[in-house]
Design a protein around this motif. Sequence first.
Motif, PDB file in Angstrom:
ATOM      1  N   LEU A 162      -3.738  11.522  -1.443  1.00 57.79           N
ATOM      2  CA  LEU A 162      -3.199  10.282  -0.875  1.00 57.79           C
ATOM      3  C   LEU A 162      -4.021   9.832   0.317  1.00 57.79           C
ATOM      4  O   LEU A 162      -4.371   8.643   0.441  1.00 57.79           O
ATOM      5  CB  LEU A 162      -1.747  10.494  -0.453  1.00 57.79           C
TER       6      LEU A 162
ATOM      7  N   LEU B 148       1.242   3.734  -3.167  1.00 54.50           N
ATOM      8  CA  LEU B 148       0.284   4.770  -3.568  1.00 54.50           C
ATOM      9  C   LEU B 148       0.927   6.151  -3.582  1.00 54.50           C
ATOM     10  O   LEU B 148       0.562   7.013  -4.392  1.00 54.50           O
ATOM     11  CB  LEU B 148      -0.919   4.776  -2.621  1.00 54.50           C
TER      12      LEU B 148
ATOM     13  N   LEU C 175      -9.232   5.763  -6.486  1.00 47.61           N
ATOM     14  CA  LEU C 175      -7.817   6.123  -6.618  1.00 47.61           C
ATOM     15  C   LEU C 175      -7.562   6.847  -7.932  1.00 47.61           C
ATOM     16  O   LEU C 175      -6.883   7.890  -7.962  1.00 47.61           O
ATOM     17  CB  LEU C 175      -6.960   4.855  -6.537  1.00 47.61           C
TER      18      LEU C 175
ATOM     19  N   THR D 163       0.825  -1.213   0.000  1.00 47.04           N
ATOM     20  CA  THR D 163       0.000   0.000   0.000  1.00 47.04           C
ATOM     21  C   THR D 163       0.861   1.266   0.000  1.00 47.04           C
ATOM     22  O   THR D 163       0.378   2.339  -0.369  1.00 47.04           O
ATOM     23  CB  THR D 163      -0.923   0.012   1.220  1.00 47.04           C
TER      24      THR D 163
ATOM     25  N   THR E 297      -6.332   6.483   0.306  1.00 52.53           N
ATOM     26  CA  THR E 297      -5.975   5.415   1.240  1.00 52.53           C
ATOM     27  C   THR E 297      -7.127   5.096   2.171  1.00 52.53           C
ATOM     28  O   THR E 297      -7.359   3.931   2.519  1.00 52.53           O
ATOM     29  CB  THR E 297      -4.741   5.819   2.065  1.00 52.53           C
TER      30      THR E 297
END
Length: 548
Positions: free
Chosen positions: A455, A330, A437, A327, A459
Amino acid sequence: MFQDSPIKSLLDAFPRIGKPGSRSAGLHRVSKEVWRGQDFRSTNYAEQNRFAVLRWLGLVGTLLIGLGGLGGGALPVVDNPWFSLPGGALLGRMMQASSSIVLFGVGLLVSAWLCMGPFVGVSGQRPRVSTPLLMRTFVAWVAPLVITAPLFTQDIYSYLANGAIVRFGLDPYSAGPVELLGPEHHLARSVPFIWAHSPSPYGPVALGIAAAISRITADSIVLGVIAHRVVSLVGVLAAAWGIRKIAGRCGVPETAALWLGVLNPLTILHLIGGIHNEAIMLGLVLVGFELGLRGADRLRTISSAQAWGYLALSAITITCGGLVKVTGFLGLGFIGMAIARVLGQRQRKATALSIAVLFQTFMLIVTTATVSLMTGIGLGWVTGQGGAASIRSWLSISTDVGVISGFLGMLLGLGDHIDAVLIVTRGIGVVIAVAFLVRLLWATLRGAIHPAGGLGVATLVLVIFFPVVHPWYPLWAIYPLAAWANRFFFRAGVAVYSAVFSFLVLPRGLGLQAKTVFTIYGVAACCFVVFVGLSFLLYRRFGAGRLH
């Protein structure tokens, strides 16, 4: 772009959304002296006293957590070294009492943290404490947890075992610790069942650090736990630096951002007490993110060589974060959009976007190859999920929908197809997260949202629809959002979530019988009520004249 779309309602909970090119959406700085918080010596004596009481209250809480962890924590299965400490054996025989001590300490810590909100500017007012004082508070609070047993999870034993596996030159992605180390190895015997026969799901940076710790500590459980805790603490401190710098760019008080992220009880209890790899990932990603924003700033005003140097260092750092847990990657996308936006001011947007994507991709490949060569670890982490895929987490919306749908099918006589339904619902959840996203990357490129906000929101959506969600997973989003989102509604929501979920995991990280659980929580609640009552009486009798 966001009018009448599903994402609009989510973004309405956050600030810093503006028209493309606006100050609130782009890369900018504000005067740091406005948001650092004033020197605490300049506040009145009563406020100094009140804040000092809260600092001591939190410290007493973590002292109790550390003490109770010696008997009620996630202790190893064999040769428990913490029992050799003074009082350790006695606490171990009183597991329920030790667990209640831990939860009593959690209550004090959470109370102290919540009461600090007005001092740090969480409601939008000027902070009344300084950033250094807040960071010293954090260090003081976590110090008692450094040498205690693991808390709230047994995952650390899989870290120790996988570190030994890598040190021995074995492939951690080929099998579980029991198969690779043998069932009689002292590290393998303490690995929780879900990971005992599962390949490691972590990347080469996490495993490389674990291997180095294995070599330095000679596979000592106590020294290994302490070493991993120190690494986690360094990761959180690195994340704190990134949060401070990003908050300064977004006009958010540093103290409020640090309070919400770094002093958050979930950080102290799970990233430090539970020693999760998220601490390393978040530290690398947030440091790399700030470096990337600096590089994007310099693309406008300073020599290209210096700007691209910052951007290269940013990509390396963020990639290393992704090589802890995937993750973390990202962050590369949102820094890439920041680069493309700046380059797009001097050339065609398609060309600028292509340059940014190629640069970030090139740095990703080079960094991954270099780390793999340095650690001797292959690419098994790309597809390896280990035992995580078999977990049914009630915090995961996609998992809940799948389980409920499968259960309804069983009631209708269609048979048990829960596993098949979970594949579908979890897949749909991933598709939704990817769609959000992409839209947020596009919004960042257009300048409709700051990269840190993009971000954080992306997330957060990922965590909401993630197949497996643990109570500390929202910290993936809370850290960048703490540095960007300045609405009280968001901060209050995070505070409520963090306070509630600080109590929902038992100190051993294992499920117990309902009667035992009720006893543990009941004793802790009674101790807390008695403590609050005595404190109130003492305050009325001795402290009222001094504290206001």
